[in-house]
Design an enzyme around this catalytic site. Structure first.
Site, short mmCIF file in Angstrom:
data_model
loop_
_atom_site.label_atom_id
_atom_site.label_comp_id
_atom_site.label_asym_id
_atom_site.label_seq_id
_atom_site.Cartn_x
_atom_site.Cartn_y
_atom_site.Cartn_z
N CYS A 70 0.88 -1.18 0.00
CA CYS A 70 0.00 0.00 0.00
C CYS A 70 0.91 1.22 0.00
CB CYS A 70 -0.91 -0.01 1.22
SG CYS A 70 -1.96 1.47 1.34
N CYS A 216 -5.08 5.98 -4.42
CA CYS A 216 -4.39 4.70 -4.30
C CYS A 216 -2.94 4.92 -4.71
CB CYS A 216 -5.04 3.65 -5.21
SG CYS A 216 -4.19 2.05 -5.23
#
Length: 273
Positions: A70, A216
């Site tokens: 992430c 993201c």
């Protein structure tokens, strides 16, 4: 153990610092759901002790599934440690590979997410295929079709479609069709990128296990790599998500670097979870 509500360009996290714990964490789906009741989030970021780095960084999506990387969450974790007095260079181990972070002038954190992985086996795909432009497409609700996305792994799998107008797409309908296609045995994050200039991209990402999010980080990195391989952008660009702008660069050694805004919202009490 301390826990924090944070976000990176609107990408929402709970970050748990367990570096003083005796071993790695394990979270079941019901615990993830209980944490969401305390504070809604896209990803849970956990810093476990590591013998080989400053921390072992682990990531769970809000559906309870653990994933390999992430980007924005790593930036948030690095910023938290920098603010806590850590040295200006950090190393994180993760299931997606080694990641490094450095503190920029002004206090922001830039993360080196490692090399972009481009072979079909690394994405992974269920069939051998050239990843610059996949022999793959998805039907649109209005009868059109998107085809030929680039595929990149940034420690987690991404496909990126170049589109004319990202805001005109019904991504809540299109995204699940891409995420769950049999071509992607581990499911996939689906990015939709509108190139406005060679250093300026508007992006939306339908994340596997999380759906549409405000930003993201690994998706921004994958978008730059995929679009550059298709000749559409340079090796450095600003990727604008709904939650903010994320500068991304793909260096000559193949490593992808991500920076951008981070917000520490509040400390959380997870003692009852």
């Amino acid at each position: 153990m301390r826990a924090y509500a944070m976000n990176g360009a609107g990408n929402a996290f709970i970050v748990i610092d367990r570096r003083e714990a005796s071993g790695p964490a394990a979270y079941a789906a019901d615990q993830i759901e209980a944490m969401r009741a305390v504070h809604p989030f896209d990803q849970l970021i956990v810093l476990d002790p590591s013998d080989d780095a400053d921390a072992d960084l682990r990531v769970w999506n809000n559906d309870g599934g653990e994933v390999g990387a992430c980007g924005n969450g790593t930036r948030a974790a690095a910023w938290l440690l920098f603010e806590d007095g850590a040295k200006p260079q950090l190393r994180f181990t993760s299931t997606g590979g080694l990641m490094q972070a450095r503190r920029l002038d002004g206090g922001a954190a830039e993360v080196d997410l490692g090399p972009a992985r481009l072979d079909w086996r690394e994405i992974p795909l269920s069939l051998p295929m050239e990843t610059v432009r996949l022999d793959f497409g998805v039907n649109l609700p209005d009868g059109g079709r998107l085809e030929g996305p680039g595929a990149v792994s940034m420690g987690n799998p991404h496909v990126v479609f170049a589109v004319e107008d990202v805001l005109a797409l019904a991504l809540s309908e299109i995204g699940p069709c891409v995420e769950h296609d049999p071509l992607f045995p581990e499911r996939v994050n689906a990015g939709f990128a509108q190139v406005r200039d060679r250093d300026d991209v508007r992006l939306k990402v339908f994340e596997r296990g999380a759906g549409l999010t405000l930003a993201c980080g690994t998706g921004a990195c994958a978008a730059l790599v995929a679009l550059h391989r298709q000749g559409l952008v340079d090796r450095e660009a600003v990727i604008e998500a709904d939650g903010g702008k994320l500068p991304v660069r793909w260096d000559d050694q193949g490593h992808v670097h991500l920076s951008g805004p981070v917000v520490l919202e509040r400390e959380l009490d997870l003692s009852g979870v």
